[in-house]
Design a protein around this motif. Structure first.
Motif, PDB file in Angstrom:
ATOM      1  N   ASP A 140       1.214  -1.246  -0.517  1.00 42.34           N
ATOM      2  CA  ASP A 140      -0.024  -0.194   0.261  1.00 42.34           C
ATOM      3  C   ASP A 140       1.268   1.253   0.037  1.00 42.34           C
ATOM      4  O   ASP A 140       2.268   1.225   0.561  1.00 42.34           O
ATOM      5  CB  ASP A 140      -1.184  -0.144   0.929  1.00 42.34           C
ATOM      6  N   GLU A 141       0.241   2.367  -0.810  1.00 38.77           N
ATOM      7  CA  GLU A 141       1.006   4.016  -0.469  1.00 38.77           C
ATOM      8  C   GLU A 141       0.903   4.212   0.720  1.00 38.77           C
ATOM      9  O   GLU A 141      -0.141   4.251   1.489  1.00 38.77           O
ATOM     10  CB  GLU A 141       0.407   4.334  -2.277  1.00 38.77           C
ATOM     11  N   PRO A 142       2.355   4.989   0.758  1.00 33.57           N
ATOM     12  CA  PRO A 142       1.999   5.854   2.046  1.00 33.57           C
ATOM     13  C   PRO A 142       1.014   7.013   2.763  1.00 33.57           C
ATOM     14  O   PRO A 142       0.610   7.590   0.920  1.00 33.57           O
ATOM     15  CB  PRO A 142       3.110   6.452   2.376  1.00 33.57           C
ATOM     16  N   VAL A 143       0.061   7.245   3.701  1.00 33.67           N
ATOM     17  CA  VAL A 143      -0.712   8.750   3.476  1.00 33.67           C
ATOM     18  C   VAL A 143      -0.342   9.048   4.574  1.00 33.67           C
ATOM     19  O   VAL A 143       1.233   8.989   5.212  1.00 33.67           O
ATOM     20  CB  VAL A 143      -1.767   7.970   4.388  1.00 33.67           C
ATOM     21  N   PRO A 144       0.162  10.430   4.891  1.00 33.63           N
ATOM     22  CA  PRO A 144       0.089  11.628   5.750  1.00 33.63           C
ATOM     23  C   PRO A 144       0.112  11.170   6.961  1.00 33.63           C
ATOM     24  O   PRO A 144       0.637  11.862   7.523  1.00 33.63           O
ATOM     25  CB  PRO A 144      -0.040  12.874   4.876  1.00 33.63           C
ATOM     26  N   ASP A 145      -1.133  10.982   7.118  1.00 26.43           N
ATOM     27  CA  ASP A 145      -2.034  10.800   8.789  1.00 26.43           C
ATOM     28  C   ASP A 145      -2.342   9.394   8.741  1.00 26.43           C
ATOM     29  O   ASP A 145      -3.129   9.381   8.133  1.00 26.43           O
ATOM     30  CB  ASP A 145      -2.781  12.152   8.685  1.00 26.43           C
ATOM     31  N   ALA A 146      -1.941   8.579   9.363  1.00 27.71           N
ATOM     32  CA  ALA A 146      -2.510   7.130   9.515  1.00 27.71           C
ATOM     33  C   ALA A 146      -3.495   6.890   9.965  1.00 27.71           C
ATOM     34  O   ALA A 146      -4.502   6.061  10.079  1.00 27.71           O
ATOM     35  CB  ALA A 146      -1.166   6.707   9.833  1.00 27.71           C
ATOM     36  N   THR A 147      -3.865   7.936  10.934  1.00 30.83           N
ATOM     37  CA  THR A 147      -5.164   8.407  11.340  1.00 30.83           C
ATOM     38  C   THR A 147      -6.660   8.708  10.887  1.00 30.83           C
ATOM     39  O   THR A 147      -7.723   8.160  11.283  1.00 30.83           O
ATOM     40  CB  THR A 147      -5.109   8.886  12.858  1.00 30.83           C
ATOM     41  N   ALA A 148      -6.267   9.043   9.829  1.00 34.22           N
ATOM     42  CA  ALA A 148      -6.711   9.359   8.818  1.00 34.22           C
ATOM     43  C   ALA A 148      -8.080   7.961   8.155  1.00 34.22           C
ATOM     44  O   ALA A 148      -8.835   8.352   7.630  1.00 34.22           O
ATOM     45  CB  ALA A 148      -6.195  10.249   7.903  1.00 34.22           C
ATOM     46  N   ILE A 149      -7.565   6.800   8.601  1.00 30.90           N
ATOM     47  CA  ILE A 149      -7.684   5.708   7.861  1.00 30.90           C
ATOM     48  C   ILE A 149      -9.818   5.530   8.916  1.00 30.90           C
ATOM     49  O   ILE A 149     -10.410   4.804   8.237  1.00 30.90           O
ATOM     50  CB  ILE A 149      -7.333   4.905   8.333  1.00 30.90           C
ATOM     51  N   GLY A 150      -9.692   5.892  10.012  1.00 28.78           N
ATOM     52  CA  GLY A 150     -11.301   6.418  11.019  1.00 28.78           C
ATOM     53  C   GLY A 150     -11.149   5.150  11.458  1.00 28.78           C
ATOM     54  O   GLY A 150     -10.490   4.511  11.645  1.00 28.78           O
ATOM     55  N   GLY A 151     -12.922   4.733  11.459  1.00 28.72           N
ATOM     56  CA  GLY A 151     -13.109   3.623  12.521  1.00 28.72           C
ATOM     57  C   GLY A 151     -13.473   4.613  13.605  1.00 28.72           C
ATOM     58  O   GLY A 151     -13.121   5.012  14.029  1.00 28.72           O
ATOM     59  N   THR A 152     -13.860   2.732  14.547  1.00 29.76           N
ATOM     60  CA  THR A 152     -14.708   2.820  16.113  1.00 29.76           C
ATOM     61  C   THR A 152     -13.545   2.355  16.422  1.00 29.76           C
ATOM     62  O   THR A 152     -13.487   1.864  18.299  1.00 29.76           O
ATOM     63  CB  THR A 152     -15.517   2.043  16.049  1.00 29.76           C
TER      64      THR A 152
END
Length: 277
Positions: A140-152
């Motif tokens: 998978d490609e990296p993202v600037p902020d991993a917490t943006a994935i969301g979820g509960t």
């Protein structure tokens, strides 16, 4: 003619154990696992990777391996029966996403050089620099902020640092996050240059024990093979414990026996010997 060995559940770590030093599953290892399963043994992957990261490097085991104890014991799933299938979740030990956010915010505030990867019920994301720390490819490609994935629910939170070693993090991170979350969180070494932060009651032993209860397998009939600190609890629990030749002294001291290194296809040779005895 010697009697066939009694059926065992064989739990194999991936990185530094089953995979070679380039992060590959060798043909010899695949053949040895297939032979073990044909002989009546159950082979389980017990890894720090979540199932979605374990399957791509072990696709050759489709139709052979049936279960994954992933996320260092926090995610137990089936192994896909075909490449078109996804792992089926059987059991998980998660923690509230707010606790994961609190940990990330606390560490970032302390030092902006921290980076993160996060698995939640919404998916998996990792930040720049994470892939280079892993012993095998991260697709998978990296993202600037991993917490943006969301979820509960968070299942796996990994922290790494631009200059601090993983052993520095093992000492530093618990002091920074202690008492800040609603769930007691444990910081452990997940087998690469990052630490895993998760529920204190989730480790490979917990996950493997749940699967064995689910399948009706006694601890005495489990063979566990590993190389890192995150393998210690399952090595201590299993009826037969095996450390890789590339394992550290602490892991070798816990194991009942030591075999060849992952670079020497130690697991394959061990399984071949198991079937010959």
């Amino acid at each position: 003619m010697p009697a066939a060995p009694s059926p065992k559940l064989i739990a194999l770590d991936l990185d530094g154990t089953l995979l070679d030093d380039s992060g590959r599953l060798t043909d010899r290892s695949v053949t040895a696992i297939e032979a073990a399963v044909d002989a009546g043994h159950l082979v389980v992957l017990a890894t720090g990777r979540p199932p979605q990261m374990a399957v791509p490097v072990t696709e050759a085991l489709v139709g052979t391996v049936r279960h994954i104890v992933g996320g260092n014991g926090s995610i137990i799933s089936t192994f896909p029966e075909s490449l078109a299938d996804d792992p089926e979740l059987l059991h998980l030990i998660g923690f509230d996403i707010d606790d994961a956010m609190t940990v990330v915010a606390t560490l970032r505030e302390h030092d902006a050089a921290y980076g993160f990867a996060l698995a939640t019920d919404a998916g998996f994301a990792h930040e720049p620099g994470f892939a280079t720390l892993m012993p095998a490819a991260v697709h998978d490609e990296p993202v600037p902020d991993a917490t943006a994935i969301g979820g509960t629910q968070a299942f796996k939170l990994l922290a790494f640092h631009a200059t601090l070693s993983v052993h520095d993090l093992i000492t530093t991170v618990p002091n920074l996050i202690g008492g800040r979350t609603s769930t007691e969180l444990l910081v452990s070494h997940m087998g690469a240059d990052a630490v895993e932060i998760g529920p204190a009651d989730a480790d490979k032993c917990t996950g493997l024990r749940w699967l064995c209860d689910h399948l009706g397998v006694a601890a005495a009939d489990v063979i566990a093979v590993g190389d890192e600190w995150n393998d210690l609890t399952m090595l201590e629990w299993a009826g037969r414990s095996v450390a890789m030749g590339n394992a550290g002294d602490r892991v070798k001291a816990v194991a009942g026996e030591v075999i060849g290194s992952h670079a020497e296809e130690g697991v394959a040779i061990f399984l071949e010997s198991l079937l010959d005895n």
